[in-house]
Design a protein around this motif. Structure first.
Motif, short mmCIF file in Angstrom:
data_model
loop_
_atom_site.label_atom_id
_atom_site.label_comp_id
_atom_site.label_asym_id
_atom_site.label_seq_id
_atom_site.Cartn_x
_atom_site.Cartn_y
_atom_site.Cartn_z
N LEU A 30 51.01 42.26 38.44
CA LEU A 30 51.36 43.55 39.02
C LEU A 30 50.13 44.45 38.97
O LEU A 30 49.47 44.55 37.94
N ASN A 31 49.85 45.10 40.12
CA ASN A 31 48.72 46.03 40.21
C ASN A 31 49.14 47.22 41.07
O ASN A 31 49.50 47.06 42.24
N THR A 32 49.11 48.41 40.47
CA THR A 32 49.51 49.63 41.20
C THR A 32 48.33 50.56 41.41
O THR A 32 48.52 51.74 41.68
N SER A 33 47.14 50.07 41.23
CA SER A 33 45.96 50.93 41.42
C SER A 33 45.77 51.26 42.89
O SER A 33 45.99 50.42 43.77
N GLY A 57 45.78 53.55 37.98
CA GLY A 57 47.14 53.05 38.04
C GLY A 57 47.44 52.12 36.88
O GLY A 57 46.79 52.16 35.85
N GLN A 116 48.11 48.04 35.58
CA GLN A 116 47.76 46.66 35.90
C GLN A 116 48.23 45.76 34.75
O GLN A 116 48.04 46.08 33.58
N SER A 148 51.84 42.71 49.10
CA SER A 148 51.38 44.07 48.76
C SER A 148 52.11 45.07 49.64
O SER A 148 52.41 44.80 50.81
N ILE A 172 50.76 48.96 45.85
CA ILE A 172 51.36 48.03 44.88
C ILE A 172 51.10 46.60 45.33
O ILE A 172 51.37 46.24 46.48
#
Length: 475
Positions: free
Chosen positions: A198-201, A207, A209, A248, A252
């Motif tokens: 999961l990566n929300t940057s 964000g 990660q 993506s 997100i």
């Protein structure tokens, strides 16, 4: 006169009738002349003889009373009793104390009783029994080593420590040992793992990660679908049994990698060495090789060789007819490449896997024994998970990986001894008897690596009456 003659004739007749009823030794007469004896006296242990002398004696003595015991019945009769094997001297003196003679008394073991007991214990065996000085000599041909030992042991009862064994063992004394090594190995390996990232940057902002399994660091979820190999963490389904999903939405990015793999393996090992040796002698067999191992004493390094493969050592003893006593030592070893030992000089050596057995068995010709059996079952189970999340039912599978390994091994060693005799040289076949080197035309034009089979007239064929299969023939 007639009555006197009649009575005298009757007494003579009575003496003639009674005389054969006396013991054999009592009929012997020792004729003595002053200074020497006409013969020696022989008597068995625990037996007695009565000797008569033509010369009257006043005194008598024996040199060793432990060998023979004597007593007088009259001035011309001597009673002699054998006590133990050996030789001694009997001395006779007259009324004036002068020496009449020295008589040699020889006491030997009672072989008559020994022969009877020997016939009862070992019927049918042709064993000759003789006396030699104060001992017993056994000779003849018997059917087994065990019967030789029994005959000698029985002889020791009558002449302790004075039994001479000249017996030979008849029959077949060469033993062929057939050993079968059979090993089966089975292995099963299963694993199921999942990785979630999961990566929300968002560009220009900070964000969140995170990830599990392969996704524990920075990644690009779009690498799952853009066809460009990634240089970061594994995010593509590049291994067998793996499936990767990524998407993506805005800032997100999410990725899911599932890996499931099952491995199965089976190995079968079989060796059948045959070895021949004579009864009572050791034989050794090795089918494999030798592994070099460097050994250093701090100054110099030497090479020692450790054998591996199928090893067999045995010593047969034919104890009775077709009964065989076997002392066996067998081993199966191989190089274990999974274990390596390194030394300071940069030299690495491998470990060994070894299964061995050593035992003593007894069986008859053609019988078999499974002298060793090993069943090994190894099981390993391993689970890795994210704390708490991996315990969630169903969904917890995404945060957990499991490995399952099971390895089974079974080894059996079966031995079969045979009594064998040599045959003529043309009675045995070789694997090369039916193979011929090809000619140049057969090799280059016809593409054959072996020539035509030899004609029957040139094949090794037994001229003896052998009904069972023989030799080693490679079809």
């Amino acid at each position: 006169m007639r009555s006197s003659s009649f009575i005298r004739a009757g007494l003579v007749g009575l003496a003639i009738v009674v005389q054969p009823a006396l013991p054999a030794g009592a009929q012997d007469v020792l004729t003595i002349s002053r200074g020497s004896a006409s013969s020696s006296i022989k008597v068995s242990v625990n037996r007695a003889v009565v000797m008569e002398s033509t010369t009257s004696f006043a005194q008598l003595s024996v040199a060793n009373p432990a060998i023979a015991d004597i007593s007088t019945l009259s001035d011309k009769s001597i009673y002699i009793l054998g006590k133990s094997p050996g030789r001694t001297t009997l001395t006779l003196l007259d009324n004036a104390g002068r020496l009449i003679t020295n008589v040699d008394v020889q006491v030997s073991p009672d072989i008559a009783e020994f022969k009877e007991r020997l016939h009862e214990i070992l019927p049918g065996e042709k064993i000759d029994v003789r006396t030699a000085n104060d001992g017993i000599v056994l000779s003849g041909r018997v059917s087994g080593a065990r019967k030789v030992a029994l005959a000698v042991e029985l002889g020791e009862r009558y002449a302790p420590g004075k039994v001479t064994n000249l017996m030979t063992v008849g029959g077949t004394q060469q033993v062929m040992l057939k050993v079968r090594f059979a090993e089966m190995q089975r292995s099963v390996s299963k694993n199921l793992s999942s990785s979630l990232g999961l990566n929300t940057s968002v560009a220009g902002t900070s964000g969140v990660q995170g990830g599990s399994g392969s996704y524990t660091s920075t990644f690009n979820a779009t690498a799952l679908t853009d066809g460009v190999p990634t240089t970061g963490p594994v995010v593509k389904a590049t291994s067998m049994g793996s499936l990767g999903i990524g998407f993506s939405a805005g800032g997100i990015q999410m990725a899911l990698l599932l890996e499931a793999l099952e491995k199965k393996g089976m190995v079968r090992t079989l060796a059948e060495p045959n070895l021949v040796t004579i009864s009572g002698q050791s034989a050794k067999f090795l089918a494999g090789g030798e592994y070099p191992i460097p050994v250093s004493d701090g100054q110099t390094t030497t090479i020692q060789y450790k054998p591996f493969g199928v090893e067999l050592n045995f010593k047969p003893v034919v104890v009775d007819d077709n009964l065989i006593n076997l002392t066996i030592s067998a081993a199966v070893s191989s190089i274990d490449t999974t274990v390596t030992v390194s030394q300071n000089g940069g030299i690495s050596v491998n470990a060994f896997k070894r299964r061995e057995t050593s035992t003593v068995v007894e069986m008859r010709d053609g019988q078999s024994f499974a002298i060793a059996g090993l069943l090994q079952d190894d099981f390993t189970g391993l689970a890795n998970q994210v704390p708490w999340l991996g315990d969630v039912p169903v969904l917890g599978t995404l945060f957990r990986s499991s490995d399952f390994n099971r390895r089974q091994s079974e080894l059996v060693i079966i031995v079969t001894p045979h009594l064998v005799t040599p045959v003529k040289g043309d009675a045995l076949a070789l694997p090369t008897d039916r193979v011929r080197i090809p000619s140049e035309s057969e090799l280059f034009l016809m593409g054959k690596t072996a020539g035509k089979a030899r004609k029957k007239g040139h094949t090794s064929v037994s001229t003896q009456d052998i009904k069972a299969p023989y030799g080693y023939v490679m079809e």
